[in-house]
Design a protein around this motif. Structure first.
Motif, PDB file in Angstrom:
ATOM      1  N   ARG A 277       0.871  -1.457  -0.057  1.00 58.55           N
ATOM      2  CA  ARG A 277       0.018   0.198  -0.063  1.00 58.55           C
ATOM      3  C   ARG A 277       0.906   1.268  -0.099  1.00 58.55           C
ATOM      4  NH1 ARG A 277       0.488   2.081   4.959  1.00 58.55           N
ATOM      5  NH2 ARG A 277       0.989   0.817   6.523  1.00 58.55           N
ATOM      6  N   ILE A 278       0.333   2.470  -0.310  1.00 61.15           N
ATOM      7  CA  ILE A 278       0.959   3.696  -0.266  1.00 61.15           C
ATOM      8  C   ILE A 278       1.354   3.930   1.293  1.00 61.15           C
ATOM      9  CG2 ILE A 278       0.676   6.024  -0.684  1.00 61.15           C
ATOM     10  CD1 ILE A 278      -0.704   5.332  -3.198  1.00 61.15           C
ATOM     11  N   TYR A 279       2.518   4.537   1.343  1.00 58.84           N
ATOM     12  CA  TYR A 279       2.976   5.144   2.521  1.00 58.84           C
ATOM     13  C   TYR A 279       2.201   5.975   3.202  1.00 58.84           C
ATOM     14  CZ  TYR A 279       5.866   7.886   5.750  1.00 58.84           C
ATOM     15  OH  TYR A 279       6.444   8.658   7.008  1.00 58.84           O
ATOM     16  N   GLN A 280       2.015   5.930   4.589  1.00 62.00           N
ATOM     17  CA  GLN A 280       1.193   6.664   5.701  1.00 62.00           C
ATOM     18  C   GLN A 280       2.080   7.373   6.834  1.00 62.00           C
ATOM     19  OE1 GLN A 280      -2.207   4.692   7.076  1.00 62.00           O
ATOM     20  NE2 GLN A 280      -2.856   4.032   4.839  1.00 62.00           N
ATOM     21  N   GLU A 281       1.865   8.558   7.060  1.00 63.07           N
ATOM     22  CA  GLU A 281       2.693   9.083   8.181  1.00 63.07           C
ATOM     23  C   GLU A 281       2.930   8.354   9.355  1.00 63.07           C
ATOM     24  OE1 GLU A 281       4.869  11.821   8.524  1.00 63.07           O
ATOM     25  OE2 GLU A 281       4.425  12.071   6.314  1.00 63.07           O
ATOM     26  N   ARG A 282       1.881   7.483   9.725  1.00 60.40           N
ATOM     27  CA  ARG A 282       2.110   6.480  10.934  1.00 60.40           C
ATOM     28  C   ARG A 282       3.310   5.392  10.694  1.00 60.40           C
ATOM     29  NH1 ARG A 282      -0.773   1.694   9.867  1.00 60.40           N
ATOM     30  NH2 ARG A 282      -2.305   2.103   8.217  1.00 60.40           N
ATOM     31  N   ASP A 283       3.565   5.210   9.443  1.00 63.34           N
ATOM     32  CA  ASP A 283       4.739   4.287   8.916  1.00 63.34           C
ATOM     33  C   ASP A 283       6.073   4.641   9.179  1.00 63.34           C
ATOM     34  OD1 ASP A 283       2.486   2.592   8.036  1.00 63.34           O
ATOM     35  OD2 ASP A 283       2.657   3.346   6.055  1.00 63.34           O
ATOM     36  N   ARG A 284       6.150   5.957   9.475  1.00 61.13           N
ATOM     37  CA  ARG A 284       7.434   6.740   9.524  1.00 61.13           C
ATOM     38  C   ARG A 284       8.744   6.076  10.140  1.00 61.13           C
ATOM     39  NH1 ARG A 284      10.454  11.084   8.013  1.00 61.13           N
ATOM     40  NH2 ARG A 284      11.801  11.922   9.753  1.00 61.13           N
ATOM     41  N   LYS A 285       8.398   5.723  11.509  1.00 58.91           N
ATOM     42  CA  LYS A 285       9.283   5.457  12.293  1.00 58.91           C
ATOM     43  C   LYS A 285       9.917   3.856  11.941  1.00 58.91           C
ATOM     44  CE  LYS A 285      10.004   3.977  17.200  1.00 58.91           C
ATOM     45  NZ  LYS A 285       9.528   3.892  18.568  1.00 58.91           N
ATOM     46  N   SER A 286       8.686   3.112  11.503  1.00 60.92           N
ATOM     47  CA  SER A 286       9.279   1.741  11.230  1.00 60.92           C
ATOM     48  C   SER A 286       9.953   1.749   9.658  1.00 60.92           C
ATOM     49  CB  SER A 286       7.942   0.754  10.909  1.00 60.92           C
ATOM     50  OG  SER A 286       7.212   0.631  11.967  1.00 60.92           O
ATOM     51  N   VAL A 287       9.460   2.735   8.741  1.00 62.03           N
ATOM     52  CA  VAL A 287      10.370   2.951   7.584  1.00 62.03           C
ATOM     53  C   VAL A 287      11.807   3.131   7.735  1.00 62.03           C
ATOM     54  CG1 VAL A 287      10.356   4.053   5.463  1.00 62.03           C
ATOM     55  CG2 VAL A 287       8.164   3.245   6.111  1.00 62.03           C
ATOM     56  N   LEU A 288      11.968   4.187   8.541  1.00 65.34           N
ATOM     57  CA  LEU A 288      13.142   4.651   8.675  1.00 65.34           C
ATOM     58  C   LEU A 288      14.056   3.574   9.375  1.00 65.34           C
ATOM     59  CD1 LEU A 288      12.672   8.466   9.940  1.00 65.34           C
ATOM     60  CD2 LEU A 288      13.030   7.493   7.518  1.00 65.34           C
ATOM     61  N   ALA A 289      13.571   2.812  10.307  1.00 64.55           N
ATOM     62  CA  ALA A 289      14.251   1.820  11.082  1.00 64.55           C
ATOM     63  C   ALA A 289      14.586   0.609   9.978  1.00 64.55           C
ATOM     64  CB  ALA A 289      13.420   1.119  12.222  1.00 64.55           C
ATOM     65  N   LEU A 290      13.659   0.349   9.354  1.00 62.46           N
ATOM     66  CA  LEU A 290      14.013  -0.673   8.126  1.00 62.46           C
ATOM     67  C   LEU A 290      14.984  -0.493   6.944  1.00 62.46           C
ATOM     68  CD1 LEU A 290      12.960  -3.546   7.423  1.00 62.46           C
ATOM     69  CD2 LEU A 290      11.227  -2.324   6.109  1.00 62.46           C
ATOM     70  N   PHE A 291      14.921   1.143   6.743  1.00 69.04           N
ATOM     71  CA  PHE A 291      15.990   1.556   5.885  1.00 69.04           C
ATOM     72  C   PHE A 291      17.343   1.588   6.551  1.00 69.04           C
ATOM     73  CE2 PHE A 291      17.952   5.837   4.759  1.00 69.04           C
ATOM     74  CZ  PHE A 291      18.727   5.394   3.427  1.00 69.04           C
ATOM     75  N   SER A 292      17.484   2.222   7.754  1.00 68.74           N
ATOM     76  CA  SER A 292      18.690   2.148   8.244  1.00 68.74           C
ATOM     77  C   SER A 292      19.251   0.493   8.443  1.00 68.74           C
ATOM     78  CB  SER A 292      18.743   2.619   9.499  1.00 68.74           C
ATOM     79  OG  SER A 292      18.118   4.131   9.622  1.00 68.74           O
ATOM     80  N   GLN A 293      18.569  -0.136   8.826  1.00 63.68           N
ATOM     81  CA  GLN A 293      18.985  -1.484   9.042  1.00 63.68           C
ATOM     82  C   GLN A 293      19.356  -2.129   7.958  1.00 63.68           C
ATOM     83  OE1 GLN A 293      15.609  -3.393  11.158  1.00 63.68           O
ATOM     84  NE2 GLN A 293      15.910  -2.076  12.881  1.00 63.68           N
ATOM     85  N   GLY A 294      18.534  -1.896   6.718  1.00 65.07           N
ATOM     86  CA  GLY A 294      19.105  -2.661   5.431  1.00 65.07           C
ATOM     87  C   GLY A 294      20.283  -1.961   4.912  1.00 65.07           C
ATOM     88  N   MET A 295      20.506  -0.745   5.107  1.00 66.43           N
ATOM     89  CA  MET A 295      21.944  -0.291   4.771  1.00 66.43           C
ATOM     90  C   MET A 295      23.133  -1.046   5.701  1.00 66.43           C
ATOM     91  SD  MET A 295      21.309   1.472   2.090  1.00 66.43           S
ATOM     92  CE  MET A 295      20.295   0.165   1.770  1.00 66.43           C
ATOM     93  N   GLU A 296      22.919  -0.981   6.877  1.00 70.78           N
ATOM     94  CA  GLU A 296      23.929  -1.511   7.752  1.00 70.78           C
ATOM     95  C   GLU A 296      24.347  -2.994   7.461  1.00 70.78           C
ATOM     96  OE1 GLU A 296      22.799  -0.666  11.736  1.00 70.78           O
ATOM     97  OE2 GLU A 296      22.994   1.684  11.395  1.00 70.78           O
ATOM     98  N   GLU A 297      23.294  -3.771   6.827  1.00 67.07           N
ATOM     99  CA  GLU A 297      23.601  -5.001   6.390  1.00 67.07           C
ATOM    100  C   GLU A 297      24.642  -5.160   5.346  1.00 67.07           C
ATOM    101  OE1 GLU A 297      20.105  -7.258   5.177  1.00 67.07           O
ATOM    102  OE2 GLU A 297      18.853  -6.458   7.063  1.00 67.07           O
ATOM    103  N   HIS A 298      24.901  -4.281   4.698  1.00 70.50           N
ATOM    104  CA  HIS A 298      25.929  -4.377   3.748  1.00 70.50           C
ATOM    105  C   HIS A 298      27.430  -4.115   4.393  1.00 70.50           C
ATOM    106  CE1 HIS A 298      22.879  -4.562   1.074  1.00 70.50           C
ATOM    107  NE2 HIS A 298      22.255  -3.401   1.378  1.00 70.50           N
ATOM    108  N   ILE A 299      27.573  -3.667   5.634  1.00 71.10           N
ATOM    109  CA  ILE A 299      28.864  -3.321   6.170  1.00 71.10           C
ATOM    110  C   ILE A 299      29.795  -4.582   6.130  1.00 71.10           C
ATOM    111  CG2 ILE A 299      30.061  -2.638   8.291  1.00 71.10           C
ATOM    112  CD1 ILE A 299      27.757  -0.493   8.533  1.00 71.10           C
ATOM    113  N   PRO A 300      29.135  -5.702   6.717  1.00 71.09           N
ATOM    114  CA  PRO A 300      30.083  -6.852   6.747  1.00 71.09           C
ATOM    115  C   PRO A 300      30.856  -7.177   5.299  1.00 71.09           C
ATOM    116  CG  PRO A 300      28.239  -7.151   8.063  1.00 71.09           C
ATOM    117  CD  PRO A 300      28.125  -6.023   7.187  1.00 71.09           C
ATOM    118  N   SER A 301      29.801  -7.262   4.120  1.00 67.33           N
ATOM    119  CA  SER A 301      30.356  -7.546   2.735  1.00 67.33           C
ATOM    120  C   SER A 301      31.216  -6.636   2.450  1.00 67.33           C
ATOM    121  CB  SER A 301      29.026  -7.683   2.115  1.00 67.33           C
ATOM    122  OG  SER A 301      28.231  -6.338   1.765  1.00 67.33           O
ATOM    123  N   THR A 302      31.030  -5.062   2.609  1.00 66.39           N
ATOM    124  CA  THR A 302      32.012  -4.149   2.344  1.00 66.39           C
ATOM    125  C   THR A 302      33.387  -4.401   2.878  1.00 66.39           C
ATOM    126  OG1 THR A 302      30.248  -2.642   2.025  1.00 66.39           O
ATOM    127  CG2 THR A 302      32.237  -1.758   2.125  1.00 66.39           C
TER     128      THR A 302
END
Length: 227
Positions: free
Chosen positions: A7-32
């Motif tokens: 579904r389309i993003y809603q403001e109530r999703d903000r905290k979860s979206v930012l956490a998911l985004f940050s965690q997803g990026m940090e997952e690439h640190i070991p491979s780097t």
């Protein structure tokens, strides 16, 4: 596992979206980090510096500390581009997702939801380049929670962007990914994306062979129109 829906993003999703985004990026640190360890310079540096210190000082402790210091520096170097990208995104498009992605008709941001929880994200913005011959939509921030992978969520999110692009009259969907994001690259290529070019984001990335891949997906109508 429970079914999911997009579904389309809603403001109530903000905290979860930012956490998911940050965690997803940090997952690439070991491979780097592993990429850095495989570099010829690193393969010379790791044994060379401690050995030189050992020969000069005769201290095994000093040699060991030098090895640990090099590994710490390499680990920092591996994490830096990902943390920098997260920080930059949080100051720009992700600072206000509604404003960045949902105020115009040619952009959007979606979440995948399962049992009331946000488990996936993807965004799309028009490419603002007047020199382009094609009307392009750029895919951003594709991420799926680790425990929900293998269910086709990432593919469904990418397909949502492609369908949106077709409905909005875009000719191409483009995106950037890195050489260490092998799972993402395999997903994109399996869905019809092609590598358009490969480059280094900056000089330091070039020194460690950390390249960025630019991929493009041509909409079927655009392919037909080019014949």
């Amino acid at each position: 596992m429970a079914p999911y829906h997009i579904r389309i993003y809603q403001e109530r999703d903000r905290k979860s979206v930012l956490a998911l985004f940050s965690q997803g990026m940090e997952e690439h640190i070991p491979s780097t980090f592993r990429l850095l360890l495989k570099q010829p310079r690193t393969l010379l540096l790791l044994p060379g510096v401690p050995l030189g210190l050992l020969l000069l000082s005769g201290s095994w402790l000093l040699a060991l500390l030098a090895s640990l210091a090099i590994l710490v520096v390499l680990r920092f170097a591996a994490s830096y581009p990902w943390k920098k990208y997260v920080a930059l995104s949080l100051r720009t498009d992700m600072a206000d997702i509604t404003k960045s992605y949902l105020r115009g008709s040619g952009s959007c941001f979606w979440v995948a939801e399962s049992e009331g929880q946000v488990v996936g994200t993807v965004g799309a913005l028009p490419v603002q380049d007047p020199t382009l011959r094609e009307k392009q939509l750029q895919l951003f921030h594709l991420s799926v929670a680790l425990e929900h992978r293998g269910r086709g969520i990432a593919k469904a999110l990418v397909r949502t962007v492609i369908q949106f692009a077709g409905a909005q009259g875009y000719s191409e969907v483009v995106l950037d990914t890195s050489i260490v994001q092998t799972a993402a690259l395999s997903l994109y290529q399996g869905m019809g994306f092609e590598i358009k070019r490969q480059h280094y984001f900056n000089v330091s990335a070039g020194l460690v062979d950390f390249s960025t891949l630019c991929l493009v997906y041509r909409l079927p109508s655009a392919q037909g129109g080019s014949l």
